[in-house]
Design an enzyme around this catalytic site. Structure first.
Site, PDB file in Angstrom:
ATOM      1  N   GLY A   1     -23.368   0.015  29.234  1.00 30.59           N
ATOM      2  CA  GLY A   1     -22.364   1.077  29.404  1.00 30.59           C
ATOM      3  C   GLY A   1     -20.965   0.528  29.599  1.00 30.59           C
TER       4      GLY A   1
ATOM      5  CB  THR B   1      -0.903  -0.005   1.256  1.00 33.63           C
ATOM      6  OG1 THR B   1      -1.617  -1.228   1.285  1.00 33.63           O
ATOM      7  CG2 THR B   1      -1.885   1.158   1.233  1.00 33.63           C
ATOM      8  CD  GLU B   2       3.382   3.167  -3.868  1.00 30.92           C
ATOM      9  OE1 GLU B   2       3.049   4.189  -4.516  1.00 30.92           O
ATOM     10  OE2 GLU B   2       4.370   2.468  -4.140  1.00 30.92           O
TER      11      GLU B   2
ATOM     12  CD  GLU C   1      -3.620  -9.607   4.876  1.00 32.89           C
ATOM     13  OE1 GLU C   1      -3.823 -10.628   4.207  1.00 32.89           O
ATOM     14  OE2 GLU C   1      -2.829  -9.565   5.826  1.00 32.89           O
TER      15      GLU C   1
END
Ligand SMILES: Cc1cc2nc3c(=O)[nH]c(=O)nc-3n(C[C@H](O)[C@H](O)[C@H](O)COP(=O)(O)OP(=O)(O)OC[C@H]3O[C@@H](n4cnc5c(N)ncnc54)[C@H](O)[C@@H]3O)c2cc1C
Lengths: 259, 388
Positions: B349, B132-133, B372
């Site tokens: 909560g 990835t870039e 991915e």
């Protein structure tokens, strides 16, 4: 140096346990079974000693068919072979009867050391190692926090309320180890695969030359007469501090004979 | 007689023993420390060291390279059991093995394997995979990072984004994809090159501030005239794109296993909580609205498991598994997300605090639908496999 480690399969210590109403023995089918946690330390110690001194590590267990899983686990941690005493006549054996069986089985093996965990998490008596040593006529070194072997002398450290003991004996000897002694390894996948191919021998009462009256419920010296469910937990008492909190706490502790 | 083959989803004795061991490890070693590490966003170095000693990083590799002699399914089982307790730890293993070590094992030269695999398999060194870039992940063919051969040296320039395990004390290298030329058809020629940590010009930015996976190590990387030997090419020149597609196909099964673990962890925690938390004088699980939420969680977790078992068994048999892997990844990551939302609801909560595991699960689930290959990418793959 050859080592035998005695291990026991017990119901998962975290699970809710039940007794069989018919014969007051533990209902082993209703919960997951695991290797007695305290025996993992015994297996680890044997493997550490083997790494230093060579020899073979044999796992000995007495228990139903299913207890074979516990042998497999010890073999996947790295032990070499297993011996499984399995016989319907063993059901209900107490500590005295168990020690008779283990002593007989140990008689069929060659060893320099027998290692036990200090107790099983289901029965919690801590007497089997001593009984086995007595039956074998071997020295017993109990509650070890450290084990060293040099030539044919085994030396252990033991921590007591009064200080530290160093105890030694000639091999062959029986040793029991406490949790502090080491950090048991997890079996690796390689170990798990290798364990499949390691030999496990099974022995019956007849193989050991023991009669049905010497073991099981019949051969046990102790019996459970009756049992009851644990009473539900009581709510704790809350002391409100109105300037006299310290006094009230002291009174409570004195009432419980803590102070 | 006709031979009838039935599907048998039971685990063999060895797989089951492995599953139990990792479950025990996750319970004893990971669970007690992970809450605090997560709060601080700290990499679980000590846990990773212990995972290494247990042999988890070597699961799918042969013993001759220091591995455990297991297979990819063994890795998946370990990932599921770890993620049942914590996903940061699980993704550290997943990325270390399937993105870091696997390309070396599958495509590396014998020398590269001998040099790196034993330490990778022992968990002493982590490898990372930089695809990835900053400009894009899904459109991986649009890679801008370049590598130019200068004599017998690659000179690399460019940057990578979101690279897992790229800045830990264990990190040994990052395999990056880079444009190494032009294909005869005019397209980009993409290759994979191994860049050792500490190579001059290779710099690791401070970690991202992430919503989840807070104990996992993720950085942006930049490469300025980084020089590495020509021999650091991983696999064939120009095959980089095809190689990472194969790595990602397998990786999807691993992410599906990890997602199944998170989905199952939500069931575990919700059953426990619904049985003990009382409202209106009885355990909340006695309300059908709550019980049904938990039942639906169980449905999603077990469906996910079947889907990844199916994809993994096809892969191990050497059959095509692209579609099944995409199905498993899609089903399991959506199950994880849905279960995390429902489990948090069951916890009320407290589910919104960091004191309960489900709060962590909620934060960790979303990335599973992104990393991915996003869910959109999985749907594209499945549709394409169906001929659409
Ligand atoms: C914590 C973390 C760890 C990561 N680890 C790594 C790693 O180790 N190595 C690595 O290489 N990468 C890693 N990634 C990157 C990850 O794989 C990418 O973020 C992912 O592939 C998506 O790419 P992107 O972020 O550029 O989104 P984009 O590609 O910009 O996509 C944005 C959105 O557009 C959609 N979209 C894009 N194209 C299409 C299309 N053609 N049709 C329909 N929808 C489309 C996407 O599905 C998505 O919803 C990591 C990311 C994170 C957050």
């Amino acid at each position: 140096m050859n080592i035998v480690v005695c291990v026991k399969q017990v119901p998962d210590s975290w699970a809710e346990k039940k007794l069989n109403p018919s014969d007051s023995t533990l209902d082993r089918d209703s919960v997951d079974a695991v290797m007695n946690e305290l025996d993992e330390y015994a297996v680890e110690e044997a493997l550490v000693l083997q790494e230093a001194h060579g020899g073979e590590v044999t796992i000995l267990t007495m228990g139903p068919e299913k207890a074979g899983e516990t042998i497999r686990k010890a073999l996947s941690m790295g032990a070499d072979k297993g011996v499984h005493v399995v016989d319907a006549g063993l059901h209900g054996s107490d500590a005295v009867a168990t020690s008779a069986v283990l002593a007989k089985a140990l008689g069929t093996l060659e060893w320099d050391l027998v290692i036990f965990g200090i107790e099983s998490t289901d029965a919690r008596m801590s007497v089997v190692p001593a009984m086995v040593a007595e039956r074998l006529g071997s020295p017993q070194l109990s509650f070890a926090t450290k084990v060293d072997v040099a030539d044919s002398t085994v030396t252990i450290q033991r921590q007591t309320e009064y200080g530290f003991d160093t105890v030694e004996a000639k091999t062959p000897a029986v040793v029991s180890v406490v949790e502090k002694i080491n950090e048991p390894r997890y079996p690796s996948f390689k170990g798990i695969m290798a364990a499949k191919k390691k030999p496990v021998t099974t022995l019956t009462l007849a193989d050991l030359g023991l009669g049905a009256d010497e073991v099981g419920l019949a051969g046990s010296w102790s019996a459970v007469d009756e049992f009851a469910a644990r009473p539900p937990r009581q709510a704790g008492s809350v002391v409100k501090d109105e300037g006299d909190g310290g006094v009230k706490i002291a009174e409570y502790l004195a009432g419980q004979k803590f102070i | 007689m006709v031979e009838v083959r039935v599907v048998d989803m039971r685990l063999s004795e060895e797989y089951e023993a492995l599953r139990k061991t990792v479950a025990e490890f996750a319970h004893d070693v990971v669970a007690p420390v992970i809450g605090e590490l997560y709060e601080r966003g700290e990499f679980p170095a000590d846990v990773v060291r212990q995972m290494g000693r247990l042999g988890l990083f070597g699961l799918p590799f042969p013993e001759e390279y220091g591995g455990m002699g297991g297979d990819y399914f063994a890795l998946c089982l370990a990932l599921e059991e770890l993620a049942r307790v914590d996903s940061s730890v699980a993704i550290t293993l997943e990325a270390g093995v399937s993105l870091g070590a696997m390309p070396i094992y599958r495509f590396g030269t014998e020398e590269q394997r001998r040099e790196w695999l034993p330490r990778l398999a022992a968990g002493e060194v982590l490898g990372a995979f930089g695809l990835t870039e900053p400009g894009g992940g899904t459109d991986a063919g649009a890679t801008r990072t370049t590598a130019v051969l200068d004599g017998d040296t690659w000179v690399i320039n460019g940057s990578k984004a979101f690279i897992t395990n790229s800045g830990t004390e264990f990190t040994g290298f990052v395999t990056v994809t880079a444009v190494t030329g032009q294909r005869p058809d005019g397209g980009k020629e993409i290759s994979s090159i191994l860049v050792p940590a500490g190579t001059p010009g290779f710099s690791v930015a401070p970690g991202y501030s992430k919503v989840g996976w807070r104990c996992s190590d993720t950085h942006e990387l930049s490469f300025t005239d980084v020089r590495v030997p020509a021999a650091n090419l991983v696999g064939e020149r120009g095959r980089g794109y095809a190689q990472f597609l194969q790595i990602l196909d397998e990786g999807r099964i691993a992410i599906a296993a990890l997602s199944t673990g998170l989905a199952q962890g939500c069931v575990d925690e919700s059953v426990r909580y619904a049985n003990t938390r009382e409202a209106f004088g009885r355990p909340i699980g006695r309300n059908q609205a709550v019980a049904f939420m938990v039942a639906d969680m169980e449905v999603r977790a077990s469906t996910s498991r079947l889907a990844y078992y199916d994809a993994a068994s096809r892969m191990l048999r050497g059959e095509p598994f692209k579609r099944q892997a995409a199905v498993a990844k899609l089903v399991a990551s959506e199950a994880a997300m849905d279960n995390a939302r429902a489990a948090t609801q069951v916890h009320g909560g407290y589910g919104f605090t960091n004191d309960y595991a489900v709060g962590r699960f909620y934060r960790d689930a979303k990335i599973l639908e992104i990393g991915e290959g996003t869910s959109e990418v999985q749907r594209m793959l499945i549709a394409r496999e169906l001929g659409l």
